[in-house]
Design a protein around this motif. Sequence first.
Motif, PDB file in Angstrom:
ATOM      1  N   GLN A   3       0.825  -1.207   0.000  1.00 18.50           N
ATOM      2  CA  GLN A   3       0.000   0.000   0.000  1.00 18.50           C
ATOM      3  C   GLN A   3       0.861   1.260   0.000  1.00 18.50           C
ATOM      4  O   GLN A   3       0.614   2.188  -0.764  1.00 18.50           O
ATOM      5  CB  GLN A   3      -0.898  -0.023   1.237  1.00 18.50           C
ATOM      6  N   GLU A   4       1.887   1.264   0.845  1.00 19.10           N
ATOM      7  CA  GLU A   4       2.781   2.420   0.917  1.00 19.10           C
ATOM      8  C   GLU A   4       3.596   2.561  -0.368  1.00 19.10           C
ATOM      9  O   GLU A   4       3.735   3.654  -0.909  1.00 19.10           O
ATOM     10  CB  GLU A   4       3.738   2.268   2.100  1.00 19.10           C
ATOM     11  N   PRO A  12       4.082  -2.039  -7.523  1.00 24.92           N
ATOM     12  CA  PRO A  12       3.216  -2.420  -6.401  1.00 24.92           C
ATOM     13  C   PRO A  12       1.762  -2.014  -6.631  1.00 24.92           C
ATOM     14  O   PRO A  12       0.842  -2.743  -6.224  1.00 24.92           O
ATOM     15  CB  PRO A  12       3.830  -1.673  -5.206  1.00 24.92           C
ATOM     16  N   ARG A  13       1.556  -0.885  -7.295  1.00 20.72           N
ATOM     17  CA  ARG A  13       0.192  -0.457  -7.590  1.00 20.72           C
ATOM     18  C   ARG A  13      -0.510  -1.473  -8.494  1.00 20.72           C
ATOM     19  O   ARG A  13      -1.666  -1.834  -8.276  1.00 20.72           O
ATOM     20  CB  ARG A  13       0.214   0.918  -8.262  1.00 20.72           C
ATOM     21  N   GLN A 164      -2.781   5.798   9.433  1.00 21.03           N
ATOM     22  CA  GLN A 164      -4.017   5.922   8.671  1.00 21.03           C
ATOM     23  C   GLN A 164      -4.058   7.229   7.881  1.00 21.03           C
ATOM     24  O   GLN A 164      -4.456   7.266   6.727  1.00 21.03           O
ATOM     25  CB  GLN A 164      -5.198   5.849   9.651  1.00 21.03           C
ATOM     26  N   LEU A 165      -3.631   8.310   8.550  1.00 23.17           N
ATOM     27  CA  LEU A 165      -3.741   9.638   7.933  1.00 23.17           C
ATOM     28  C   LEU A 165      -2.453  10.072   7.243  1.00 23.17           C
ATOM     29  O   LEU A 165      -2.396  11.151   6.658  1.00 23.17           O
ATOM     30  CB  LEU A 165      -4.124  10.674   8.994  1.00 23.17           C
ATOM     31  N   ASN A 166      -1.417   9.226   7.350  1.00 26.95           N
ATOM     32  CA  ASN A 166      -0.138   9.553   6.729  1.00 26.95           C
ATOM     33  C   ASN A 166       0.419  10.868   7.270  1.00 26.95           C
ATOM     34  O   ASN A 166       0.833  11.743   6.517  1.00 26.95           O
ATOM     35  CB  ASN A 166      -0.297   9.613   5.202  1.00 26.95           C
ATOM     36  N   ILE A 167       0.381  10.983   8.593  1.00 23.52           N
ATOM     37  CA  ILE A 167       0.941  12.159   9.261  1.00 23.52           C
ATOM     38  C   ILE A 167       1.932  11.682  10.327  1.00 23.52           C
ATOM     39  O   ILE A 167       2.036  10.480  10.564  1.00 23.52           O
ATOM     40  CB  ILE A 167      -0.167  13.010   9.931  1.00 23.52           C
ATOM     41  N   SER A 168       2.627  12.612  10.944  1.00 25.83           N
ATOM     42  CA  SER A 168       3.617  12.213  11.946  1.00 25.83           C
ATOM     43  C   SER A 168       2.910  11.768  13.225  1.00 25.83           C
ATOM     44  O   SER A 168       1.757  12.105  13.480  1.00 25.83           O
ATOM     45  CB  SER A 168       4.544  13.383  12.268  1.00 25.83           C
TER      46      SER A 168
END
Length: 316
Positions: A3-4, A12-13, A164-168
Amino acid sequence: MLQELAEKYDLPRLILEQRSISKLKSTYTDKLPIQVKSTSGRIHSSFQQAIAATGRLSSTDPNLQNIPIRTPEGRRVRKAFIAKEGFKLMAADYSQVELRIMAHLSRDAGLLSAFSSAEDVHKATAADVFNTPVDSVTAEQRRSAKAINFGLIYGMSAFGLAKQLNISRGEAQQYVERYFERYPGVRTYMDETRVFADENGFVETIFGRRLYLPGITASNAMIRKAAQRAAINAPMQGSAADIIKQAMIDIDRWLRIGDLDASMLLQVHDELVFEVREKDVELLSEGVKFRMMTAASLEVPLLVDIGVGNNWDQAH
DNA sequence: GAGGGGAGCGCG
DNA sequence: AAAGCGCGCTCCCCTC
């Protein structure tokens, strides 16, 4: 994992895309047609009542509780579920029922008011957490608030929210802290639930049905933490299951009178699906809505969305 | 050939 | 070291 990587690389996509398509083919497109019973021309799923720990039903042979809906390709499968001639399919969904149960259980003033005032609870939460007028909430803020709301129901940590939110992690921690500042009753409820589970070895739904948690006193921290998350989740998921079962009983009793040409076909956790003769759509809609909304009396209203169509996708 | 177990993915 | 609850089905690898 993939996913990342898929955010940056094509391979990967493409792998994920291939997996998704082959899942749709093997599980749905290839299989469902051969599960149609020749005597009825229909698929007959089984609903198990004593499988899920939280009291939900489970559907097997085939599972009709996981028919695709989230992608356009998947929805094409859902379009294949059609009403018979002269009939419509009707879907009736509880709106945010688990979050409403959290408001009920925690009695948190902020959350209660978010539900009594707002038509869009994630937006209302965003306004509270990000300290902005409801009308100024951005799509990004709403998305974050939605992730927080869902995450809380599942006992998610700041770590999980960050992913989940791709934040720190620090940023996620701030979100959580701001959330609990606005809704202190929710934090209290969660702390109390963990203590209760630890002391009693079980948690229970609003109606007193229990989930025993042997892992809650485990010396292994991973097992103990998992049991704590289950303890947080079970009262909400389980109460929602209790409520829709009560509604199903009420609706069944009502339909048995025989005034309407309609049948209850499926339950999908917070949704009921009916097949109804066209002339009876309005009566069924009103009757189902009323019974679902009054299946339980909580501190917040239970709202129900109704959709009608020729196929299951249209009914949403 | 049957069945267990894990990975992966479909849903709420 | 893991990190988000509850399910079922398919595929694959493995054992018996």
